[in-house]
Design a protein around this motif. Structure first.
Motif, PDB file in Angstrom:
ATOM      1  N   LYS A  98       0.847  -1.181   0.000  1.00 44.00           N
ATOM      2  CA  LYS A  98       0.000   0.000   0.000  1.00 44.00           C
ATOM      3  C   LYS A  98       0.888   1.238   0.000  1.00 44.00           C
ATOM      4  O   LYS A  98       1.871   1.308   0.725  1.00 44.00           O
ATOM      5  CB  LYS A  98      -0.890  -0.007   1.249  1.00 44.00           C
ATOM      6  CG  LYS A  98      -1.814   1.167   1.354  1.00 44.00           C
ATOM      7  CD  LYS A  98      -2.632   1.095   2.610  1.00 44.00           C
ATOM      8  CE  LYS A  98      -3.468   2.347   2.751  1.00 44.00           C
ATOM      9  NZ  LYS A  98      -4.205   2.366   4.009  1.00 44.00           N
ATOM     10  N   LYS A  99       0.544   2.221  -0.803  1.00 42.53           N
ATOM     11  CA  LYS A  99       1.295   3.472  -0.833  1.00 42.53           C
ATOM     12  C   LYS A  99       0.695   4.421   0.193  1.00 42.53           C
ATOM     13  O   LYS A  99      -0.509   4.588   0.272  1.00 42.53           O
ATOM     14  CB  LYS A  99       1.258   4.084  -2.223  1.00 42.53           C
ATOM     15  CG  LYS A  99       2.019   3.238  -3.221  1.00 42.53           C
ATOM     16  CD  LYS A  99       2.248   3.966  -4.496  1.00 42.53           C
ATOM     17  CE  LYS A  99       3.037   3.047  -5.402  1.00 42.53           C
ATOM     18  NZ  LYS A  99       3.692   3.741  -6.457  1.00 42.53           N
ATOM     19  N   VAL A 100       1.564   5.030   0.965  1.00 42.24           N
ATOM     20  CA  VAL A 100       1.123   5.932   2.022  1.00 42.24           C
ATOM     21  C   VAL A 100       0.739   7.287   1.449  1.00 42.24           C
ATOM     22  O   VAL A 100      -0.194   7.925   1.910  1.00 42.24           O
ATOM     23  CB  VAL A 100       2.225   6.071   3.100  1.00 42.24           C
ATOM     24  CG1 VAL A 100       1.831   7.068   4.155  1.00 42.24           C
ATOM     25  CG2 VAL A 100       2.524   4.723   3.723  1.00 42.24           C
ATOM     26  N   ASN A 101       1.458   7.757   0.426  1.00 46.17           N
ATOM     27  CA  ASN A 101       1.170   9.014  -0.256  1.00 46.17           C
ATOM     28  C   ASN A 101       1.151  10.224   0.678  1.00 46.17           C
ATOM     29  O   ASN A 101       0.276  11.071   0.589  1.00 46.17           O
ATOM     30  CB  ASN A 101      -0.139   8.906  -1.043  1.00 46.17           C
ATOM     31  CG  ASN A 101      -0.185   9.915  -2.177  1.00 46.17           C
ATOM     32  OD1 ASN A 101       0.845  10.292  -2.712  1.00 46.17           O
ATOM     33  ND2 ASN A 101      -1.378  10.349  -2.528  1.00 46.17           N
ATOM     34  N   ASN A 158      20.615  20.046  12.524  1.00 43.32           N
ATOM     35  CA  ASN A 158      19.439  19.176  12.553  1.00 43.32           C
ATOM     36  C   ASN A 158      18.275  19.807  11.794  1.00 43.32           C
ATOM     37  O   ASN A 158      17.193  19.972  12.328  1.00 43.32           O
ATOM     38  CB  ASN A 158      19.055  18.855  13.999  1.00 43.32           C
ATOM     39  CG  ASN A 158      18.173  17.629  14.064  1.00 43.32           C
ATOM     40  OD1 ASN A 158      18.052  16.893  13.102  1.00 43.32           O
ATOM     41  ND2 ASN A 158      17.555  17.419  15.198  1.00 43.32           N
ATOM     42  N   ASN A 159      18.537  20.180  10.527  1.00 48.86           N
ATOM     43  CA  ASN A 159      17.477  20.707   9.691  1.00 48.86           C
ATOM     44  C   ASN A 159      16.606  19.562   9.197  1.00 48.86           C
ATOM     45  O   ASN A 159      16.966  18.413   9.302  1.00 48.86           O
ATOM     46  CB  ASN A 159      18.058  21.493   8.518  1.00 48.86           C
ATOM     47  CG  ASN A 159      19.012  20.658   7.688  1.00 48.86           C
ATOM     48  OD1 ASN A 159      19.611  19.707   8.173  1.00 48.86           O
ATOM     49  ND2 ASN A 159      19.165  21.011   6.441  1.00 48.86           N
ATOM     50  N   GLU A 160      15.459  19.894   8.658  1.00 48.67           N
ATOM     51  CA  GLU A 160      14.521  18.871   8.206  1.00 48.67           C
ATOM     52  C   GLU A 160      14.445  18.873   6.693  1.00 48.67           C
ATOM     53  O   GLU A 160      14.405  19.919   6.063  1.00 48.67           O
ATOM     54  CB  GLU A 160      13.145  19.155   8.807  1.00 48.67           C
ATOM     55  CG  GLU A 160      12.143  18.063   8.567  1.00 48.67           C
ATOM     56  CD  GLU A 160      10.871  18.305   9.342  1.00 48.67           C
ATOM     57  OE1 GLU A 160      10.592  17.536  10.254  1.00 48.67           O
ATOM     58  OE2 GLU A 160      10.164  19.270   9.023  1.00 48.67           O
ATOM     59  N   ILE A 161      14.450  17.709   6.119  1.00 50.30           N
ATOM     60  CA  ILE A 161      14.323  17.536   4.686  1.00 50.30           C
ATOM     61  C   ILE A 161      12.912  17.012   4.437  1.00 50.30           C
ATOM     62  O   ILE A 161      12.467  16.084   5.109  1.00 50.30           O
ATOM     63  CB  ILE A 161      15.376  16.539   4.166  1.00 50.30           C
ATOM     64  CG1 ILE A 161      16.768  17.106   4.430  1.00 50.30           C
ATOM     65  CG2 ILE A 161      15.162  16.230   2.690  1.00 50.30           C
ATOM     66  CD1 ILE A 161      17.866  16.094   4.320  1.00 50.30           C
ATOM     67  N   ILE A 162      12.223  17.605   3.483  1.00 52.84           N
ATOM     68  CA  ILE A 162      10.855  17.190   3.176  1.00 52.84           C
ATOM     69  C   ILE A 162      10.839  16.595   1.774  1.00 52.84           C
ATOM     70  O   ILE A 162      11.283  17.221   0.817  1.00 52.84           O
ATOM     71  CB  ILE A 162       9.877  18.380   3.272  1.00 52.84           C
ATOM     72  CG1 ILE A 162       9.922  18.972   4.677  1.00 52.84           C
ATOM     73  CG2 ILE A 162       8.464  17.944   2.885  1.00 52.84           C
ATOM     74  CD1 ILE A 162       9.196  20.278   4.808  1.00 52.84           C
ATOM     75  N   ILE A 163      10.331  15.376   1.681  1.00 51.34           N
ATOM     76  CA  ILE A 163      10.211  14.689   0.402  1.00 51.34           C
ATOM     77  C   ILE A 163       8.722  14.474   0.141  1.00 51.34           C
ATOM     78  O   ILE A 163       8.067  13.710   0.838  1.00 51.34           O
ATOM     79  CB  ILE A 163      10.958  13.338   0.426  1.00 51.34           C
ATOM     80  CG1 ILE A 163      12.426  13.559   0.804  1.00 51.34           C
ATOM     81  CG2 ILE A 163      10.824  12.632  -0.926  1.00 51.34           C
ATOM     82  CD1 ILE A 163      13.185  12.295   1.114  1.00 51.34           C
ATOM     83  N   ASN A 164       8.193  15.185  -0.843  1.00 51.22           N
ATOM     84  CA  ASN A 164       6.783  15.070  -1.172  1.00 51.22           C
ATOM     85  C   ASN A 164       6.536  13.879  -2.078  1.00 51.22           C
ATOM     86  O   ASN A 164       7.404  13.520  -2.883  1.00 51.22           O
ATOM     87  CB  ASN A 164       6.287  16.361  -1.837  1.00 51.22           C
ATOM     88  CG  ASN A 164       6.207  17.488  -0.846  1.00 51.22           C
ATOM     89  OD1 ASN A 164       5.551  17.366   0.185  1.00 51.22           O
ATOM     90  ND2 ASN A 164       6.893  18.588  -1.126  1.00 51.22           N
ATOM     91  N   PRO A 165       5.361  13.257  -1.977  1.00 51.00           N
ATOM     92  CA  PRO A 165       5.075  12.060  -2.782  1.00 51.00           C
ATOM     93  C   PRO A 165       5.147  12.289  -4.285  1.00 51.00           C
ATOM     94  O   PRO A 165       5.453  11.380  -5.040  1.00 51.00           O
ATOM     95  CB  PRO A 165       3.645  11.677  -2.382  1.00 51.00           C
ATOM     96  CG  PRO A 165       3.366  12.383  -1.119  1.00 51.00           C
ATOM     97  CD  PRO A 165       4.277  13.586  -1.078  1.00 51.00           C
ATOM     98  N   SER A 166       4.908  13.513  -4.739  1.00 49.45           N
ATOM     99  CA  SER A 166       4.865  13.778  -6.176  1.00 49.45           C
ATOM    100  C   SER A 166       6.234  14.109  -6.769  1.00 49.45           C
ATOM    101  O   SER A 166       6.367  14.230  -7.977  1.00 49.45           O
ATOM    102  CB  SER A 166       3.912  14.942  -6.451  1.00 49.45           C
ATOM    103  OG  SER A 166       4.368  16.102  -5.775  1.00 49.45           O
ATOM    104  N   VAL A 167       7.266  14.246  -5.941  1.00 46.37           N
ATOM    105  CA  VAL A 167       8.582  14.636  -6.446  1.00 46.37           C
ATOM    106  C   VAL A 167       9.281  13.433  -7.083  1.00 46.37           C
ATOM    107  O   VAL A 167       9.152  12.312  -6.619  1.00 46.37           O
ATOM    108  CB  VAL A 167       9.450  15.252  -5.324  1.00 46.37           C
ATOM    109  CG1 VAL A 167       9.929  14.207  -4.347  1.00 46.37           C
ATOM    110  CG2 VAL A 167      10.629  15.997  -5.885  1.00 46.37           C
TER     111      VAL A 167
END
Length: 108
Positions: free
Chosen positions: A4-7, A79-88
């Motif tokens: 299942k994809k979490v998206n 300790n920065n945050e990296i955000i990976i979006n599902p559409s990238v």
């Protein structure tokens, strides 16, 4: 049965990202992919109603954490945050990280 994809967007701390990408995986990219799938599934199972997947250093498997302790180079990014979006896609992710790195270098 397919997985299942979490998206949901994945928010990963800079330190966790460094540890994941700095670890030597015996099965190469397949092991990295399985580790990320496990991290996402574990985070999702903790809070199925969250609007994002959170991954930090304490979520990583012991084998990766032991590798951090054993390395001589303990220099971690802030300790920065990296955000990976599902559409990238991969090219966009690499380009955004490259642009961010260049911006940081200009400001040093």
């Amino acid at each position: 049965m397919s997985p299942k994809k979490v998206n949901l967007p994945i928010h990963i701390t800079g330190r966790a990202f460094d540890a994941l990408t700095g670890h030597l995986y015996p099965g190469n990219l397949g092991d990295l992919k399985n580790t990320i799938k496990t991290l996402v599934a574990t985070s999702f199972s903790k809070d199925r109603y969250a609007s994002k997947i959170n991954i930090s250093l304490h979520d990583l498997p012991d084998v990766i954490l032991r590798g951090i302790i054993q390395t001589k180079d303990h220099k971690f990014k802030q300790n920065n945050e990296i955000i990976i979006n599902p559409s990238v896609n991969m090219e966009q992710l690499v380009e955004s990280n490259y642009s961010s790195s260049n911006e940081l270098k200009k400001n040093l």
